[in-house]
Design an enzyme around this catalytic site. Structure first.
Site, PDB file in Angstrom:
ATOM      1  N   ASN A   1      24.047  24.148 -80.064  1.00  0.00           N
ATOM      2  CA  ASN A   1      24.375  25.367 -79.322  1.00  0.00           C
ATOM      3  C   ASN A   1      24.691  26.476 -80.318  1.00  0.00           C
ATOM      4  O   ASN A   1      24.622  26.264 -81.528  1.00  0.00           O
ATOM      5  CB  ASN A   1      25.543  25.105 -78.374  1.00  0.00           C
TER       6      ASN A   1
ATOM      7  N   ASP B   1      26.022  19.597 -74.691  1.00  0.00           N
ATOM      8  CA  ASP B   1      26.422  18.753 -73.555  1.00  0.00           C
ATOM      9  C   ASP B   1      25.514  17.552 -73.301  1.00  0.00           C
ATOM     10  O   ASP B   1      25.858  16.675 -72.534  1.00  0.00           O
ATOM     11  CB  ASP B   1      26.462  19.607 -72.279  1.00  0.00           C
TER      12      ASP B   1
ATOM     13  N   LYS C   1      12.338   6.987 -76.769  1.00  0.00           N
ATOM     14  CA  LYS C   1      13.185   8.035 -76.187  1.00  0.00           C
ATOM     15  C   LYS C   1      12.404   9.337 -76.045  1.00  0.00           C
ATOM     16  O   LYS C   1      12.732  10.190 -75.242  1.00  0.00           O
ATOM     17  CB  LYS C   1      14.452   8.248 -77.018  1.00  0.00           C
TER      18      LYS C   1
ATOM     19  N   PHE D   1      38.664  25.836 -73.982  1.00  0.00           N
ATOM     20  CA  PHE D   1      37.933  27.101 -73.884  1.00  0.00           C
ATOM     21  C   PHE D   1      36.851  26.961 -72.827  1.00  0.00           C
ATOM     22  O   PHE D   1      36.308  25.868 -72.616  1.00  0.00           O
ATOM     23  CB  PHE D   1      37.285  27.458 -75.230  1.00  0.00           C
TER      24      PHE D   1
ATOM     25  N   LYS E   1      38.286  24.345 -63.650  1.00  0.00           N
ATOM     26  CA  LYS E   1      38.264  23.446 -64.811  1.00  0.00           C
ATOM     27  C   LYS E   1      39.682  23.045 -65.220  1.00  0.00           C
ATOM     28  O   LYS E   1      39.955  21.893 -65.544  1.00  0.00           O
ATOM     29  CB  LYS E   1      37.592  24.195 -65.967  1.00  0.00           C
TER      30      LYS E   1
ATOM     31  N   LYS F   1      40.571  19.130 -65.154  1.00  0.00           N
ATOM     32  CA  LYS F   1      40.740  18.419 -66.439  1.00  0.00           C
ATOM     33  C   LYS F   1      42.204  18.152 -66.764  1.00  0.00           C
ATOM     34  O   LYS F   1      42.506  17.599 -67.818  1.00  0.00           O
ATOM     35  CB  LYS F   1      40.090  19.219 -67.558  1.00  0.00           C
TER      36      LYS F   1
END
Ligand SMILES: Cc1cc2nc3c(=O)[nH]c(=O)nc-3n(C[C@H](O)[C@H](O)[C@H](O)COP(=O)(O)O)c2cc1C
Length: 397
Positions: free
Chosen positions: A209, A278, A288, A323, A337, A341
């Site tokens: 990312n 992610d 794969k 974050f 979130k 969490k």
């Protein structure tokens, strides 16, 4: 952060003395009030005029000099000092300090100082390893002096080994750590994550990312300067390591998860600023990646949710901050979130806002807790880091 702090530099008779001119200049550029005290022998290696020109202050050598800047110079300067650094510190001066001898301006001022005294031994390897010198260094440590371990390297005497004075940047970082901030995180342990994770697709390619790690590194640095013991779990970045921070370098999201899992229980505060990739390839076998009509088809699976794991395994004395980067419904999504969490704070930013998010030196964030939303102005990532820590400390007390 260093503006108007008084730094006393003690310079002794070592070839490395010339490097302190650069250190003095670095400190003056940060607006410190720098005073240099030299031993008489040090003046054989560098002229006091160099320091006087760089610092704008009289360079003190003689104890009985008639000095019109200070009334009883060694005492006035010792009282004014926020920190004293003796670098390079000769074997001779280390020996004198270890035994309370005060027969020149440098050692007399050191005895009168109440502030932290940092000592950077620099000498020939055999001198450094001499049991008497080692004993004296240990004595100084026991008396509360901070000792900077010398580097190994090629020495001026053409020997190779321990005894080289570390770079001016390293000396600067010791001074900065000592005087930059109030130590309101002393005794606290903080774990910070930063940087991007990488998931290998094959030996050549990977999924990642846009995280550069800037935000997390600033948080780690701010926490260190405020006296915390900091562990930084870092993915890929181009940022140099933060001095005095234990950095654990990782590659994949699984590596990051394992480093966090193994370290977070001992920490008072956990700040997860890194953006993990992610997804990772679902299997590790050769199939794969399937190639179909020239296109690559990869089966992906989600990587471990690190924040969720922390929220499930935390204790109630810990403060957990995550974050959240959103492109829309920032507050609603971030608040959801926070609850899901089981954490204490979400630092949310809107990726569509200019000056916020990946890569840039600024950020614009909203701090969301169970009962508050604090929107901060656009500010440098350094200022965001300090403000975030202020808010966490307020909420922990
Ligand atoms: C060229 C040269 C380089 C020296 N470098 C060092 C050194 O790096 N470390 C050290 O402890 N002594 C070094 N010395 C020896 C010291 O200068 C000597 O012990 C002196 O008495 C130290 O005085 P001071 O501690 O008052 O500055 C060096 C001497 C010479 C001639």
């Amino acid at each position: 952060m260093l503006k108007d702090k008084t730094v006393v530099l003690g310079v002794t008779g070592s070839i490395a003395a010339y490097k302190i001119a650069n250190l003095a200049s670095m400190l003056v550029k940060k607006h410190c009030d720098v005073h240099v005290i030299m031993t008489k022998n040090a003046t054989n290696f560098i002229n006091p005029i160099t320091f006087e020109t760089l610092t704008g202050n009289k360079c003190l050598v003689e104890t009985f000099d008639r000095n019109f800047q200070f009334h009883v110079a060694h005492v006035s300067l010792a009282k004014k000092a926020d920190v004293m650094l003796i670098a390079p510190a000769s074997a001779n001066v280390i020996g004198k300090l270890a035994h309370g001898i005060a027969d020149d301006m440098l050692t007399t001022t050191a005895l009168a100082c109440k502030c932290k005294i940092i000592v950077s031994p620099a000498m020939n390897t055999n001198m450094y390893n001499n049991i008497i010198v080692q004993d004296n260094i240990k004595k100084l440590e026991n008396y509360g002096f901070e000792i900077i371990k010398p580097d190994k390297g090629f020495l001026a005497c053409r020997d190779e080994g321990d005894g080289k004075m570390p770079s001016e940047q390293v000396l600067f970082s010791y001074i900065e750590k000592e005087i930059a901030c109030e130590k309101d995180l002393k005794g606290k342990k903080i774990l910070v994550t930063a940087g991007a994770t990488q998931e290998s697709i094959d030996p050549v390619r990977y999924i990642t990312n846009h995280s550069t790690g800037k935000m997390g590194y600033e948080i780690a640095r701010a926490a260190m300067l405020r006296g915390a013991e900091v562990i930084l779990v870092s993915g890929q970045t181009n940022i140099p390591e933060v001095p005095f921070v234990k950095t654990i370098k990782i590659k994949s999201a699984q590596d990051m998860f394992e480093a966090v899992r193994d370290n977070f229980e001992q920490c008072d505060i956990v700040i997860k600023s890194a953006a993990v990739a992610d997804y990772r390839p679902a299997t590790v076998s050769d199939d794969k990646i399937k190639k179909k009509d020239g296109d690559m088809i990869i089966n992906l699976e989600r990587t471990t949710d690190i924040l969720k794991y922390i929220g499930e395994h935390r204790n109630n004395n810990q403060y957990i901050c995550g974050f959240s980067m959103e492109t829309r419904d920032m507050i609603e999504n971030s608040r959801a979130k926070l609850h899901k969490k089981n954490i204490d704070m979400i630092v949310a930013n809107n990726l569509k806002e200019s000056g916020a998010g990946f890569g840039v030196d600024t950020n614009k964030v909203t701090l969301i807790t169970k009962d508050e939303e604090i929107s901060l102005e656009l500010m440098s990532k350094q200022d965001v880091a300090f403000t975030l820590i202020d808010k966490i400390i307020e909420r922990m007390n």
